[in-house]
Design an enzyme around this catalytic site. Sequence first.
Site, PDB file in Angstrom:
ATOM      1  N   ARG A 108      -2.647   7.211   5.585  1.00 51.40           N
ATOM      2  CA  ARG A 108      -2.266   7.769   4.411  1.00 51.40           C
ATOM      3  C   ARG A 108      -2.992   9.135   4.328  1.00 51.40           C
ATOM      4  O   ARG A 108      -4.022   9.466   4.704  1.00 51.40           O
ATOM      5  CB  ARG A 108      -3.212   7.087   3.346  1.00 51.40           C
ATOM      6  CG  ARG A 108      -3.416   7.802   2.131  1.00 51.40           C
ATOM      7  CD  ARG A 108      -4.030   7.162   0.884  1.00 51.40           C
ATOM      8  NE  ARG A 108      -3.251   6.221   0.251  1.00 51.40           N
ATOM      9  CZ  ARG A 108      -3.148   5.540  -1.042  1.00 51.40           C
ATOM     10  NH1 ARG A 108      -3.999   5.926  -1.823  1.00 51.40           N
ATOM     11  NH2 ARG A 108      -2.344   4.788  -1.183  1.00 51.40           N
ATOM     12  N   HIS A 135       6.145   6.363  -0.258  1.00 48.07           N
ATOM     13  CA  HIS A 135       4.922   5.336  -0.419  1.00 48.07           C
ATOM     14  C   HIS A 135       5.821   3.917  -0.267  1.00 48.07           C
ATOM     15  O   HIS A 135       5.887   3.233  -1.216  1.00 48.07           O
ATOM     16  CB  HIS A 135       4.299   5.529  -1.851  1.00 48.07           C
ATOM     17  CG  HIS A 135       3.038   4.587  -1.943  1.00 48.07           C
ATOM     18  ND1 HIS A 135       2.437   4.035  -0.976  1.00 48.07           N
ATOM     19  CD2 HIS A 135       2.384   4.479  -3.076  1.00 48.07           C
ATOM     20  CE1 HIS A 135       1.309   3.467  -1.264  1.00 48.07           C
ATOM     21  NE2 HIS A 135       1.039   3.791  -2.726  1.00 48.07           N
ATOM     22  N   GLN A 138       4.037   0.665  -1.073  1.00 46.04           N
ATOM     23  CA  GLN A 138       4.149   0.076  -2.365  1.00 46.04           C
ATOM     24  C   GLN A 138       5.268  -0.464  -3.089  1.00 46.04           C
ATOM     25  O   GLN A 138       5.403  -1.364  -3.781  1.00 46.04           O
ATOM     26  CB  GLN A 138       4.025   1.496  -3.361  1.00 46.04           C
ATOM     27  CG  GLN A 138       3.999   1.259  -4.711  1.00 46.04           C
ATOM     28  CD  GLN A 138       2.634   0.747  -5.349  1.00 46.04           C
ATOM     29  OE1 GLN A 138       1.488   0.860  -5.168  1.00 46.04           O
ATOM     30  NE2 GLN A 138       2.974  -0.139  -6.220  1.00 46.04           N
ATOM     31  N   ASP A 231       4.362   6.819 -13.207  1.00 44.85           N
ATOM     32  CA  ASP A 231       3.281   7.100 -12.242  1.00 44.85           C
ATOM     33  C   ASP A 231       2.362   8.252 -12.773  1.00 44.85           C
ATOM     34  O   ASP A 231       2.873   8.834 -13.787  1.00 44.85           O
ATOM     35  CB  ASP A 231       3.725   7.419 -10.757  1.00 44.85           C
ATOM     36  CG  ASP A 231       2.652   7.511  -9.600  1.00 44.85           C
ATOM     37  OD1 ASP A 231       1.617   7.247  -9.922  1.00 44.85           O
ATOM     38  OD2 ASP A 231       2.981   8.156  -8.613  1.00 44.85           O
ATOM     39  N   CYS A 272       2.236   1.862 -10.276  1.00 44.06           N
ATOM     40  CA  CYS A 272       1.491   1.692  -8.635  1.00 44.06           C
ATOM     41  C   CYS A 272      -0.104   1.702  -9.022  1.00 44.06           C
ATOM     42  O   CYS A 272      -0.645   1.000  -8.403  1.00 44.06           O
ATOM     43  CB  CYS A 272       2.106   2.555  -7.993  1.00 44.06           C
ATOM     44  SG  CYS A 272       1.821   4.306  -8.610  1.00 44.06           S
ATOM     45  N   ARG A 317       0.522  -6.016  -3.219  1.00 47.63           N
ATOM     46  CA  ARG A 317       0.568  -4.955  -2.203  1.00 47.63           C
ATOM     47  C   ARG A 317      -0.166  -5.811  -0.822  1.00 47.63           C
ATOM     48  O   ARG A 317       0.392  -5.455   0.080  1.00 47.63           O
ATOM     49  CB  ARG A 317      -0.938  -3.875  -2.605  1.00 47.63           C
ATOM     50  CG  ARG A 317      -0.169  -3.330  -4.003  1.00 47.63           C
ATOM     51  CD  ARG A 317       0.767  -2.171  -3.354  1.00 47.63           C
ATOM     52  NE  ARG A 317       0.752  -1.491  -2.480  1.00 47.63           N
ATOM     53  CZ  ARG A 317       0.142  -0.487  -2.135  1.00 47.63           C
ATOM     54  NH1 ARG A 317      -0.495   0.148  -3.170  1.00 47.63           N
ATOM     55  NH2 ARG A 317      -0.044   0.168  -0.852  1.00 47.63           N
TER      56      ARG A 317
HETATM   57  N1   CP Z   1      -1.200   2.163  -5.641  1.00 47.46           N
HETATM   58  C1   CP Z   1      -1.920   2.451  -4.451  1.00 47.46           C
HETATM   59  O1   CP Z   1      -1.274   3.144  -3.563  1.00 47.46           O
HETATM   60  O2   CP Z   1      -3.048   2.389  -4.869  1.00 47.46           O
HETATM   61  P1   CP Z   1      -4.449   3.079  -4.070  1.00 47.46           P
HETATM   62  O3   CP Z   1      -4.205   4.839  -4.156  1.00 47.46           O
HETATM   63  O4   CP Z   1      -5.485   2.440  -4.848  1.00 47.46           O
HETATM   64  O5   CP Z   1      -4.201   2.797  -2.675  1.00 47.46           O
HETATM   65  N1  NVA Z   2       1.764   9.334  -6.831  1.00 52.20           N
HETATM   66  C1  NVA Z   2       0.287   8.986  -6.698  1.00 52.20           C
HETATM   67  C2  NVA Z   2       0.432   7.509  -6.238  1.00 52.20           C
HETATM   68  C3  NVA Z   2      -0.729   6.749  -6.152  1.00 52.20           C
HETATM   69  C4  NVA Z   2      -0.747   5.529  -5.564  1.00 52.20           C
HETATM   70  C5  NVA Z   2      -0.404  10.020  -5.738  1.00 52.20           C
HETATM   71  O1  NVA Z   2       0.213  10.324  -4.715  1.00 52.20           O
HETATM   72  O2  NVA Z   2      -1.498  10.234  -6.091  1.00 52.20           O
END
Ligand code: CP
Ligand code: NVA
Length: 330
Positions: A108, A135, A138, A231, A272, A317
């Site tokens: 990530r 992502h 997700q 989001d 999400c 998830r």
């Molecule tokens: N939705 C999601 O990716 O959550 P986190 O940032 O908590 O992993």
């Molecule tokens: N768009 C958001 C998604 C978090 C799961 C971010 O990148 O922070």
Amino acid sequence: MPVNVRGRHFLKLLDYSPAEIRYLLDLAKEFKRMKRNGVPHRYLENKNIVLLFEKTSTRTRCSFEVAGNDLGLGVTYLDPGSSQMGKKESIADTARVLGRMYDGIEYRGFDQEIVETLAKYAGVPVWNGLTDQFHPTQMLADLLTIEEKFGSFKDLKFTYMGDARNNTGNSLMVACAKMGIDFTVCAPKELFPSAELVETAKAVAAENHSTIHLTEDVAEGTKDANIIYTDIWVSMGEPDDVWETRIKLLKPYQVNAAAMKNAAPNAVFMHCLPSFHDTKTTIGAEIAEKFGITEMEVTDEVFESPQSVVFDEAENRMHTIKAVIYATLC
Ligand code: CP
Ligand code: NVA
């Protein structure tokens, strides 16, 4: 032809066919059934995976850890700043080191290019746990949740409101195109996905008998939608000084009772997470103090309503990530 994704990376949904996505969703359903019934499934004992996080996480990290433990895997977590990657060691060198020790690598972080480079050099499956552009894990959770709520993907209208060119918006457009769900971007044009990705998604949608539609008009965009998704307005890695312009641009695209009322009677609300639906977070409180708004991308009323399926998505998830780990490592 039978589907087999053993040894494959999972970097973005564009790399996967609808049949392969279908296979992962079916596998996730089976793992969910086993987990709910207490059926052990330690199918990957003696294998090890590493989780590389350059951004923070609750759901993704916990999903990989729990899924890994349930499958009997050894799991190593490297938090932002605790590995040599990027600072003292290149992405390619890190990939080659980790690939000698681990059977799979989750990443990530920032640019999609980083996870693609890890995949190029690792020699073991690499999974994208979120980049600035995509992502994909997700998406599997969201598709599973949609199928659980509606029984199938047939004849569904999906509307995404808000920052439509972030990782989640980009990925949802591709996910819907792949699975034949009509997808509407309802956002200010400054925050539409890139023209290039829209063209790609339109071509994929055409193959799967669905459509991609972009509008700035909230009434038109939300009309008769079965799913309304949003989001956060400012994503991880973006500078704090974008909040002011983002709030101005996106306030009209907040998911509120009026948007849900204009949607189909069976509409669900999806997100999400994490979400700024109240001021019970540090950032939520700071934004309220600075800009005078107590709810952002979704009102607390909609978030807490019976139409909201956000915690089903969060649970899914884990089941879907387990399916990805198992299918690529088994
Ligand atoms: N939705 C999601 O990716 O959550 P986190 O940032 O908590 O992993
Ligand atoms: N768009 C958001 C998604 C978090 C799961 C971010 O990148 O922070």
